[in-house]
Design a protein around this motif. Structure first.
Motif, PDB file in Angstrom:
ATOM      1  N   LYS A 139       0.844  -1.202   0.000  1.00 45.57           N
ATOM      2  CA  LYS A 139       0.000   0.000   0.000  1.00 45.57           C
ATOM      3  C   LYS A 139       0.878   1.250   0.000  1.00 45.57           C
ATOM      4  O   LYS A 139       2.034   1.213  -0.389  1.00 45.57           O
ATOM      5  CB  LYS A 139      -0.957  -0.036   1.192  1.00 45.57           C
ATOM      6  CG  LYS A 139      -1.943  -1.201   1.114  1.00 45.57           C
ATOM      7  CD  LYS A 139      -2.917  -1.198   2.284  1.00 45.57           C
ATOM      8  CE  LYS A 139      -3.874  -2.376   2.193  1.00 45.57           C
ATOM      9  NZ  LYS A 139      -4.824  -2.418   3.324  1.00 45.57           N
ATOM     10  N   ASN A 140       0.344   2.332   0.454  1.00 46.72           N
ATOM     11  CA  ASN A 140       1.026   3.613   0.407  1.00 46.72           C
ATOM     12  C   ASN A 140       2.300   3.597   1.256  1.00 46.72           C
ATOM     13  O   ASN A 140       2.242   3.463   2.473  1.00 46.72           O
ATOM     14  CB  ASN A 140       0.060   4.696   0.902  1.00 46.72           C
ATOM     15  CG  ASN A 140       0.554   6.081   0.608  1.00 46.72           C
ATOM     16  OD1 ASN A 140       1.744   6.300   0.417  1.00 46.72           O
ATOM     17  ND2 ASN A 140      -0.358   7.026   0.570  1.00 46.72           N
ATOM     18  N   VAL A 141       3.439   3.744   0.597  1.00 49.84           N
ATOM     19  CA  VAL A 141       4.721   3.748   1.308  1.00 49.84           C
ATOM     20  C   VAL A 141       4.788   4.905   2.289  1.00 49.84           C
ATOM     21  O   VAL A 141       5.460   4.821   3.318  1.00 49.84           O
ATOM     22  CB  VAL A 141       5.889   3.807   0.300  1.00 49.84           C
ATOM     23  CG1 VAL A 141       7.220   3.935   1.024  1.00 49.84           C
ATOM     24  CG2 VAL A 141       5.892   2.569  -0.580  1.00 49.84           C
ATOM     25  N   SER A 142       4.084   5.963   2.004  1.00 55.04           N
ATOM     26  CA  SER A 142       4.099   7.118   2.903  1.00 55.04           C
ATOM     27  C   SER A 142       3.583   6.756   4.291  1.00 55.04           C
ATOM     28  O   SER A 142       4.013   7.342   5.294  1.00 55.04           O
ATOM     29  CB  SER A 142       3.253   8.257   2.320  1.00 55.04           C
ATOM     30  OG  SER A 142       3.844   8.762   1.143  1.00 55.04           O
ATOM     31  N   LYS A 143       2.668   5.791   4.362  1.00 61.87           N
ATOM     32  CA  LYS A 143       2.152   5.376   5.670  1.00 61.87           C
ATOM     33  C   LYS A 143       3.264   4.712   6.488  1.00 61.87           C
ATOM     34  O   LYS A 143       3.387   4.939   7.688  1.00 61.87           O
ATOM     35  CB  LYS A 143       0.965   4.435   5.493  1.00 61.87           C
ATOM     36  CG  LYS A 143      -0.277   5.127   4.943  1.00 61.87           C
ATOM     37  CD  LYS A 143      -1.463   4.182   4.887  1.00 61.87           C
ATOM     38  CE  LYS A 143      -2.707   4.919   4.392  1.00 61.87           C
ATOM     39  NZ  LYS A 143      -3.904   4.048   4.364  1.00 61.87           N
ATOM     40  N   LYS A 144       4.064   3.898   5.821  1.00 63.84           N
ATOM     41  CA  LYS A 144       5.190   3.280   6.515  1.00 63.84           C
ATOM     42  C   LYS A 144       6.173   4.341   6.993  1.00 63.84           C
ATOM     43  O   LYS A 144       6.688   4.275   8.114  1.00 63.84           O
ATOM     44  CB  LYS A 144       5.910   2.305   5.590  1.00 63.84           C
ATOM     45  CG  LYS A 144       5.121   1.087   5.178  1.00 63.84           C
ATOM     46  CD  LYS A 144       6.003   0.229   4.280  1.00 63.84           C
ATOM     47  CE  LYS A 144       5.280  -0.990   3.772  1.00 63.84           C
ATOM     48  NZ  LYS A 144       6.131  -1.786   2.871  1.00 63.84           N
TER      49      LYS A 144
END
Length: 253
Positions: free
Chosen positions: A74-79
């Motif tokens: 999913k969205n790498v930004s969340k990680k």
């Protein structure tokens, strides 16, 4: 306070233990990682509340545990947000990292590999806590294929093994919970799984070390030594190869 041999052990710590990867030798993931996040008990509540804050920001329901693997595609930004946020908290983490394809002892399968990793992880937990005049309770993330009563018995044999370097007098408790029951286990999951991304290569041979770079100052170091403490990598005889293969290790150590 606990007094042992004239030494007063006044601080109380908790070590939350989780893992990433498969315990099979030469099958599944290349790397198996066992991680302990160590926190002072007085600071645990504040740090654990970080998980609630993170879930609210990245739209995970309050009653659903935070699992790094569910964000993998999913969205790498969340990680990146998760790691940036937990990097602000006061904790130390230590890791035993095993290349299961380079490990020659193929008898170390499943729980045996897990127990083998635990031995070295518990040594490092006990060194850190002992050096800080404390005691520690161990909290393991429940893994369905591990017999924790057997693990506890194994630990007792280690405590009586003169060749083992666990400072057993600082280890006071042993508990097992699901991650939904202890938010700090979700914290440990993020630390273990994000480190795994720095080692485990994708189908094109790429890995992602940005997360461990963000957490580099949270890794356990003793007298400036990282590789024997915060990142204990096995098999040791392949260390030169690993340092060449993963140049980020030299850059953060």
């Amino acid at each position: 306070m606990i007094k042992i041999g004239g030494l007063i052990l006044s601080k109380k710590y908790l070590a939350y233990i989780d893992e990433s990867g498969d315990e099979g030798i030469k099958k599944g993931t290349v790397w198996f990682i066992l991680t302990a996040v160590i926190v002072e008990k007085t600071k645990e509540l504040k740090i654990s509340n970080t998980i609630d804050e993170i879930k609210s920001i990245i739209d995970i329901p309050p009653n659903k545990p935070l699992h790094w693997k569910e964000l993998r595609n999913k969205n790498v930004s969340k990680k990146r947000y998760i790691i940036d946020r937990i990097a602000k908290e006061d904790f130390v983490y230590t890791n035993v990292i095993i290349n299961t394809y380079d490990l020659e002892n193929e008898q170390l399968q499943g729980k045996l590999l897990y127990n083998y990793s635990c031995r070295y992880l518990l040594e490092r937990i006990s060194w850190y806590v002992g050096d800080n005049n404390g005691t520690v309770d161990l909290v393991f993330s429940n893994r369905s294929n591990i017999s924790y009563p057997e693990l506890e018995e194994y630990m007792k044999t280690l405590f009586n093994d003169n060749a083992c370097q666990i400072r057993n007098h600082v280890i006071k408790g042993f508990e097992v919970f699901n991650s939904s029951q202890r938010k700090m286990l979700q914290f440990a999951d993020a630390c273990a799984s994000s480190l795994a991304e720095a080692f485990e290569k994708d189908s094109l041979g790429y890995y992602d070390e940005r997360f461990v770079r963000t957490l580099w100052n949270k890794l356990y170091r003793r007298k400036g030594n990282l590789l024997s403490y915060g990142l204990k990598i096995f098999p040791n005889e392949f260390m030169k190869k690993y340092l060449n293969e993963y140049p980020w290790i030299k850059q953060i150590k």
